[in-house]
Design an enzyme around this catalytic site. Structure first.
Site, PDB file in Angstrom:
ATOM      1  N   HIS A  65       0.985  -1.491   0.202  1.00 29.30           N
ATOM      2  CA  HIS A  65      -0.421  -0.265  -0.419  1.00 29.30           C
ATOM      3  C   HIS A  65       0.922   1.222   0.072  1.00 29.30           C
ATOM      4  CE1 HIS A  65       0.876  -1.383   4.474  1.00 29.30           C
ATOM      5  NE2 HIS A  65       0.911   0.214   4.418  1.00 29.30           N
ATOM      6  N   CYS A 181       1.813   3.848  11.726  1.00 27.63           N
ATOM      7  CA  CYS A 181       2.749   3.610  10.202  1.00 27.63           C
ATOM      8  C   CYS A 181       3.205   4.835   9.666  1.00 27.63           C
ATOM      9  CB  CYS A 181       2.341   2.374   9.946  1.00 27.63           C
ATOM     10  SG  CYS A 181       0.842   2.528   8.634  1.00 27.63           S
TER      11      CYS A 181
END
Length: 664
Positions: A65, A181
């Site tokens: 991603h 993240c």
């Protein structure tokens, strides 16, 4: 979710054998629907995100991603692989692959939907249903939530033989957690879901604050105050970390929150039972920062990189504007009067002076921003004020880049020391707003002005004089060292250290520092250009995916984006990295030997007109590119002489490698 995935974005028979090929196959579906505007540009962004941290998860899941400027709208593509594809998960290959594409400016509503998918991936019933889906439309419906995630139920044993399950224990133990993240799309929310599920199974109340792209759901202070322990599962700094001070803390990476949540909860509970309070530990302020188990060197690198990462935009904007001012108005533009007092609309020198003066103002923030965000990396937001104060003092006493580094480290350490002091509850509210900025700024100012500022300024002058005196063999050796550092980890910490050293010299530009900047940028362009050249001249030595990446590498290399070589290095590090280092060393040495200079901190081939000795500069880059490409071809050819080349997929028979490739 209905807009994000359709049957056309589902491949239940994904035949790719590498994660790069899988991402390309799924991305091509996005391109076909107009969701991705530039396939190679998007895949470069995916590869850059993958290089930060593998996206494979336990349970056979891969979630490549990224956020990319080449994505027109948030999109999901799903692939199911019969053989499995290695995405770096500890338990083996992934058979369920989700490619998540978010626009660079995606709104919170879309990112919230993407985060909901990330949470669903922690549900075994959902993933089992995806493995059993019989057609693309059914799989897309499952992902969208249009169809229930049901799987065939296992036979139930005789009711009489089933013992009643024990009642769940009362959730007397409370944990607050923070997950984050770098991208803030998937891992952040998967770790949150995993921790919450593990807490329910253990009878522990777990409340998670997700610091992701969909927003920052700040926990209620009352919830934090009532918690017995804290878990940080993060790969970027925790925002407002001081809110959680004074409690037993488990500090790990975000993937640990996904893969072993029960262990983290047990560890937090154990620390609480032993009375291990973070704020009351005997560790020094510096040792207490960073991830658990990290050495001082690792923490120091993270703090410095925090400052450099925030400094670079100021360097790029200011440096390029200054360089454009020189290009338009000549090298006397720095003598022009202030444009606020004298500006002639039809005079090109006035416009050149305008660009130069705006750039100078932006560049003046370089050292304060560096110091402020080094302190921020150490002590979070309370470190900003003393860091900026210390950086500004370093600038005023001519301590320069080195002074900014030292001021940032001192500011962070001072704030962390103050945070260790136990204060009455009535004073806690004013600590971050009044007390910490006041005391830390005074201490940092005292040290920088009266104790260490002058020695650092002397050292900075000595370094400047040394750079100015570089000539002959000494200059060439420095060029070799810079070239090796730029190409060793292709955008990693060592690369950033070399780049920071070069841009630091632009704060007070001299002939020597301009030569260093030129050599650094030239060497950083070599790895992607070399991989592009190698895939062009000897394409049969590379996979189809690598040949496609090679096309994008031309543009990335020309733009001074060293990370464009990462996909090649990840696939074959023992050949690509040494070859890149050799070429970078050649280019750095030649650039220094030719006396090339550069006033812009970035831009690649697009700032060639701003380079001193531009023709020889291009010769240096071409020589290093040829050396790296030749070595890569030679080493790969030697390998394929000893080992049969793997066959390309049947669909690409026209491009298959020869059965007996000839070594270069």
């Amino acid at each position: 979710m209905s807009e994000m995935i359709t049957a056309d974005l589902v491949d239940l028979d994904l035949t790719a054998d590498t994660k790069e090929a899988a991402a390309r196959s799924l991305a091509e579906r996005m391109v076909a629907l107009g969701r991705v505007t530039d396939l190679d540009g998007f895949l470069a962004d995916v590869a850059a995100r993958e290089a930060q941290m593998p996206t494979g998860l336990d349970g056979g899941i891969g979630i490549p991603h990224c956020r990319s400027a080449h994505v027109s709208e948030p999109t999901l593509a799903f692939g199911r692989s019969a053989e499995g594809i290695d995405f770096g998960a500890p338990d083996g290959p992934a058979d369920l692959i989700f490619l998540i594409a978010a626009p660079a400016g995606a709104d919170d509503a879309h990112l919230t939907i993407l985060s909901a998918l990330a949470r669903k991936l922690m549900d075994a019933q959902f993933t089992d249903a995806l493995r059993g889906a019989v057609d693309a439309a059914a799989a897309a419906a499952l992902v969208r939530g249009d169809a229930p995630a049901t799987v065939a139920a296992a036979p139930t044993p005789d009711a009489a033989a089933v013992e009643p399950a024990p009642a769940a224990p009362t959730a007397a133990f409370r944990i607050v957690a923070v997950t984050s993240c770098p991208t803030g799309i998937a891992h952040t929310y998967m770790a949150a879901e995993s921790l919450e599920n593990a807490g329910r199974e253990a009878g522990v109340e777990v409340v998670v604050e997700t610091q992701g792209s969909a927003g920052f759901n700040r926990l209620d202070p009352a919830v934090i105050a009532a918690a017995d322990a804290v878990i940080f599962a993060h790969d970027v700094p925790v925002r407002e970390k001081q809110r959680f001070g004074g409690k037993p803390t488990v500090d790990v990476g975000v993937k640990a929150g996904i893969n072993r949540p029960a262990e983290l909860i047990a560890e937090a509970r154990d620390k609480a039972e032993r009375g291990e309070i973070t704020a009351g530990s005997s560790a020094s302020p510096i040792d207490r920062a960073g991830e658990a188990g990290e050495g001082y060197g690792t923490k120091l690198r993270k703090w410095l990189m925090s400052g450099v990462s925030y400094m670079v935009p100021f360097v790029a904007a200011g440096g390029l504007l200054i360089a454009l001012g020189f290009a338009i108005g000549g090298y006397t533009v720095d003598k022009a009067p202030s444009v606020a007092e004298h500006f002639v609309w039809t005079d090109h020198t006035s416009w050149a002076a305008l660009l130069f003066q705006i750039g100078g103002i932006a560049f003046a923030f370089l050292v304060p921003v560096l110091a402020g965000f080094i302190a921020y990396g150490m002590a979070d937001r309370p470190g900003l004020v003393p860091g900026f104060v210390g950086g500004s003092i370093a600038l005023s006493i001519n301590a320069g880049f080195l002074g900014g580094l030292v001021a940032g480290l001192i500011a962070g350490a001072v704030v962390m020391a103050i945070q260790r002091v136990q204060v009455p509850p009535v004073l806690r509210g004013i600590m971050p707003v009044v007390v910490i900025p006041l005391i830390s700024s005074a201490v940092v100012g005292f040290l920088m002005l009266l104790v260490i500022g002058k020695p650092i300024a002397s050292l900075q002058r000595a370094l400047t004089d040394w750079l100015n005196g570089l000539s002959g063999a000494n200059a060439v050796i420095l060029g070799v060292v810079l070239g090796l550092m730029m190409c060793f980890d292709l955008g990693g910490p060592l690369n950033k250290v070399a780049y920071a050293f070069a841009v630091g010299g632009l704060a007070n530009p001299t002939d020597g520092s301009l030569k260093v900047m030129a050599a650094t940028m030239a060497a950083g362009m070599v790895p992607p250009l070399a991989m592009a050249l190698a895939t062009t001249v000897r394409g049969q030595l590379f996979t189809k995916t690598e040949r496609e990446n090679g096309k994008a590498a031309w543009v990335l290399g020309a733009s001074f984006i060293t990370e464009g070589a990462i996909p090649f290095a990840a696939a074959d590090p023992l050949r690509v990295i040494p070859a890149s280092m050799a070429g970078g060393a050649v280019t750095g040495a030649l650039s220094m030997a030719f006396g090339c200079t550069l006033r812009a901190p970035h831009g690649g081939a697009f700032v060639i007109p701003l380079i001193g000795n531009p023709f020889l500069y291009l010769v240096a880059i071409a020589a290093g590119t040829a050396v790296s490409a030749g070595l890569v071809v030679l080493l790969k050819g030697m390998r394929q002489t000893a080992e049969p080349a793997p066959a390309e997929p049947a669909t690409n028979q026209a491009e298959e490698r020869p059965a007996q490739p000839v070594a270069a």
